[in-house]
Scaffold this active site. Structure first.
Site, mmCIF file in Angstrom:
data_model
loop_
_atom_site.group_PDB
_atom_site.id
_atom_site.type_symbol
_atom_site.label_atom_id
_atom_site.label_comp_id
_atom_site.label_asym_id
_atom_site.label_seq_id
_atom_site.Cartn_x
_atom_site.Cartn_y
_atom_site.Cartn_z
ATOM 1 N N ARG A 175 0.813 -1.234 0.000
ATOM 2 C CA ARG A 175 0.000 0.000 0.000
ATOM 3 C C ARG A 175 0.843 1.280 0.000
ATOM 4 O O ARG A 175 0.432 2.305 0.556
ATOM 5 C CB ARG A 175 -0.980 0.022 1.185
ATOM 6 C CG ARG A 175 -1.918 -1.144 1.231
ATOM 7 C CD ARG A 175 -2.904 -1.184 0.074
ATOM 8 N NE ARG A 175 -3.601 -2.456 0.094
ATOM 9 C CZ ARG A 175 -3.199 -3.534 -0.606
ATOM 10 N NH1 ARG A 175 -2.145 -3.469 -1.428
ATOM 11 N NH2 ARG A 175 -3.855 -4.658 -0.525
HETATM 12 C C1 LIG Z 1 -15.634 -0.805 -0.620
HETATM 13 C C2 LIG Z 1 -14.165 -0.566 -0.778
HETATM 14 C C3 LIG Z 1 -13.318 -1.632 -1.030
HETATM 15 C C4 LIG Z 1 -11.933 -1.434 -1.160
HETATM 16 N N1 LIG Z 1 -11.116 -2.488 -1.423
HETATM 17 C C5 LIG Z 1 -9.787 -2.297 -1.564
HETATM 18 C C6 LIG Z 1 -8.913 -3.394 -1.839
HETATM 19 O O1 LIG Z 1 -9.325 -4.547 -1.962
HETATM 20 N N2 LIG Z 1 -7.581 -3.131 -1.970
HETATM 21 C C7 LIG Z 1 -7.075 -1.867 -1.856
HETATM 22 O O2 LIG Z 1 -5.871 -1.698 -1.996
HETATM 23 N N3 LIG Z 1 -7.882 -0.808 -1.593
HETATM 24 C C8 LIG Z 1 -9.215 -0.994 -1.458
HETATM 25 N N4 LIG Z 1 -10.029 0.075 -1.174
HETATM 26 C C9 LIG Z 1 -9.440 1.422 -0.995
HETATM 27 C C10 LIG Z 1 -9.449 2.290 -2.282
HETATM 28 O O3 LIG Z 1 -10.456 1.868 -3.158
HETATM 29 C C11 LIG Z 1 -8.128 2.279 -3.002
HETATM 30 O O4 LIG Z 1 -7.123 2.778 -2.166
HETATM 31 C C12 LIG Z 1 -8.173 3.111 -4.309
HETATM 32 O O5 LIG Z 1 -7.092 2.751 -5.118
HETATM 33 C C13 LIG Z 1 -8.174 4.615 -4.082
HETATM 34 O O6 LIG Z 1 -8.394 5.265 -5.329
HETATM 35 P P1 LIG Z 1 -9.186 6.653 -5.417
HETATM 36 O O7 LIG Z 1 -9.160 7.104 -6.828
HETATM 37 O O8 LIG Z 1 -10.540 6.521 -4.805
HETATM 38 O O9 LIG Z 1 -8.254 7.583 -4.538
HETATM 39 P P2 LIG Z 1 -8.673 8.721 -3.482
HETATM 40 O O10 LIG Z 1 -9.329 8.075 -2.318
HETATM 41 O O11 LIG Z 1 -9.408 9.801 -4.168
HETATM 42 O O12 LIG Z 1 -7.229 9.251 -3.072
HETATM 43 C C14 LIG Z 1 -6.331 8.431 -2.368
HETATM 44 C C15 LIG Z 1 -4.935 9.053 -2.467
HETATM 45 O O13 LIG Z 1 -4.476 8.950 -3.823
HETATM 46 C C16 LIG Z 1 -4.131 10.232 -4.312
HETATM 47 N N5 LIG Z 1 -4.503 10.288 -5.733
HETATM 48 C C17 LIG Z 1 -5.700 9.980 -6.285
HETATM 49 N N6 LIG Z 1 -5.637 10.141 -7.624
HETATM 50 C C18 LIG Z 1 -4.382 10.569 -7.913
HETATM 51 C C19 LIG Z 1 -3.699 10.934 -9.107
HETATM 52 N N7 LIG Z 1 -4.284 10.895 -10.329
HETATM 53 N N8 LIG Z 1 -2.425 11.372 -9.013
HETATM 54 C C20 LIG Z 1 -1.788 11.427 -7.807
HETATM 55 N N9 LIG Z 1 -2.365 11.089 -6.639
HETATM 56 C C21 LIG Z 1 -3.653 10.668 -6.697
HETATM 57 C C22 LIG Z 1 -4.937 11.220 -3.489
HETATM 58 O O14 LIG Z 1 -4.332 12.503 -3.489
HETATM 59 C C23 LIG Z 1 -4.916 10.550 -2.128
HETATM 60 O O15 LIG Z 1 -3.708 10.838 -1.469
HETATM 61 C C24 LIG Z 1 -11.405 -0.115 -1.043
HETATM 62 C C25 LIG Z 1 -12.266 0.962 -0.783
HETATM 63 C C26 LIG Z 1 -13.635 0.748 -0.665
HETATM 64 C C27 LIG Z 1 -14.538 1.920 -0.418
#
Ligand SMILES: Cc1cc2nc3c(=O)[nH]c(=O)nc-3n(C[C@H](O)[C@H](O)[C@H](O)COP(=O)(O)OP(=O)(O)OC[C@H]3O[C@@H](n4cnc5c(N)ncnc54)[C@H](O)[C@@H]3O)c2cc1C
Length: 297
Positions: A175
Site C-alpha cells: 500500500r
Molecule cells: C468498498 C471498498 C473496497 C476497497 N477495497 C480495496 C482493496 O481490496 N484493496 C485496496 O488496496 N484498496 C481498497 N479500497 C481502498 C481504495 O479503493 C483504493 O485505495 C483506491 O485505489 C483509491 O483510489 P481513489 O481514486 O478513490 O483515490 P482517493 O481516495 O481519491 O485518493 C487516495 C490518495 O491517492 C491520491 N490520488 C488519487 N488520484 C491521484 C492521481 N491521479 N495522481 C496522484 N495522486 C492521486 C490522493 O491525493 C490521495 O492521497 C477499497 C475501498 C472501498 C470503499
C-alpha cells in the site's frame, strides 16, 4: 505554456467552484467543503493550475474517486483538483500495453483489458476509485497489486513539470509507492495475453469472495488500517470485541472489522474518534500499533 504564470483564482474562473461540499465525492460521504474545487479540461490547463498554485503558495491536492480518503468536517483549504474531464480518463490498448489516464476508473481499465484478452488487472476486481489513486497507494488484493503491472507512469511535479518515470525507477510496497508527485497523469500497464473467458472466470470468482467478506453495500473507505506483518487487522479488531462499536453514526462493520461504515448523518469527527478508539483498544489488548491505510486529510 509561454513561461508566464497565470493567477489563481482569477484566471481559472471557468473551471473553479468555491466552497463545494466534498462529502458526495467520497465513499464515506462525510466531510466539509473544498475552498476551491478545480476541474481542468486539458493537461495544459492542469499544468497552468498547478503552476499558479505553486506561484501563489496555495496548497493543492488531488481527489481521485474518494474511496480511500477522510475529509475533515472543516473542509479543505486551498485547491482540490479532480480529473473528471474525459481527456484524463482515456484507456487505449496496443498489443499487451494498456494506457490509462490517471482519472480513469480502475474498473474501466480492468474491463477493457479483460475484453482485449489481457490478464493481470482482473486481480484487482472490486477495488473502487481511479487508476491514479490505485497507483498512489499501490492498491491490491491477495491476488496482486497494481504496481506489478506498471511499465511507466507520466506524472506532474509540484512545479507543474511533466515527466515519465519507468518501471526501473519505481518501487512499490504494501500500500505504498515511490510516486510522490502530486499528479499521476497517465499509466502504462504491461499485461499478459490470455483467454478472455478464462480471465473472466477468475475475475468472477475473486469478486464473489470479496463480496462475501466485505461490507460492499455500505458507505466505507475500504480497510482503515494496514495489516501488520503476518497479522490480520480485521482479526485483531474483532478479538478486541469492537465489531459493531459505534461513535454516533460511524460503526465498526460486523462483516469485516477493519471497515468503518457510515450511516445517514455521520460526521468525519465521528469517524476519526472511532478510528482513534480502535487504535488505542488494539494497542491496549494486543500491544500492536496499527498504521492507517486510508488518507486522513
Ligand atoms: C468498498 C471498498 C473496497 C476497497 N477495497 C480495496 C482493496 O481490496 N484493496 C485496496 O488496496 N484498496 C481498497 N479500497 C481502498 C481504495 O479503493 C483504493 O485505495 C483506491 O485505489 C483509491 O483510489 P481513489 O481514486 O478513490 O483515490 P482517493 O481516495 O481519491 O485518493 C487516495 C490518495 O491517492 C491520491 N490520488 C488519487 N488520484 C491521484 C492521481 N491521479 N495522481 C496522484 N495522486 C492521486 C490522493 O491525493 C490521495 O492521497 C477499497 C475501498 C472501498 C470503499
Amino acid at each position: 505554456m509561454t513561461g508566464c504564470v497565470m493567477s489563481f483564482p482569477q484566471d481559472f474562473s471557468e473551471i473553479t467552484r468555491r466552497d463545494v461540499p466534498l462529502a458526495a465525492y467520497t465513499w464515506l460521504k462525510v466531510g466539509g467543503p473544498a475552498q476551491y474545487l478545480v476541474e481542468p479540461r486539458s493537461a495544459d490547463e492542469l499544468v497552468a493550475v498547478v503552476q499558479a498554485a505553486q506561484h501563489a503558495g496555495i496548497q493543492s491536492r488531488l481527489l481521485g474517486g474518494g474511496s480511500n480518503v477522510l475529509v475533515p468536517d472543516t473542509g479543505l483549504s486551498g485547491i482540490t483538483l479532480r480529473l473528471t474531464h474525459e481527456c484524463f480518463s482515456r484507456v487505449t490498448i496496443e498489443a499487451a500495453i494498456v494506457r490509462a489516464g490517471g482519472g480513469a476508473l480502475l474498473s474501466h481499465a480492468m474491463s477493457q483489458s479483460v475484453a482485449a484478452g489481457l490478464a493481470g488487472l482482473e486481480n484487482l476486481v472490486g477495488i473502487p476509485g481511479t487508476v491514479g489513486g490505485a497507483l498512489h497507494g499501490n492498491a491490491g488484493t491477495r491476488y496482486g497489486e497494481v504496481g506489478q503491472y506498471v511499465r511507466s507512469v507520466t506524472v506532474l511535479n509540484s512545479a507543474g513539470e511533466q515527466c515519465v518515470r519507468t518501471e526501473d525507477e519505481l518501487t512499490f510496497g504494501y500500500r505504498t509507492s515511490s510516486i510522490n508527485e502530486p499528479v499521476i497523469l497517465e499509466v502504462e500497464f504491461e499485461l499478459t495475453p490470455d483467454d478472455p473467458d478464462e480471465i473472466t472466470r477468475r475475475m468472477r470468482k475473486q469478486w464473489i469472495i470479496k463480496k462475501a467478506t466485505q461490507p460492499l453495500s455500505f458507505q466505507s473507505a475500504g480497510c482503515i488500517f494496514k495489516n501488520p506483518r503476518g497479522l490480520s487487522t480485521g482479526a485483531l479488531i474483532e478479538q478486541a470485541g469492537l465489531k459493531g462499536t459505534r461513535v454516533g453514526q460511524a460503526e465498526v462493520s460486523d462483516r469485516h472489522a477493519n471497515f468503518v461504515v457510515t450511516h445517514e448523518g455521520a460526521t468525519a469527527t465521528e469517524v476519526r474518534t472511532l478510528i482513534d478508539l480502535i487504535r488505542s483498544k488494539v494497542t491496549e489488548i494486543h500491544g500492536v500499533d496499527l498504521e492507517l491505510e486510508i488518507q486522513v486529510w
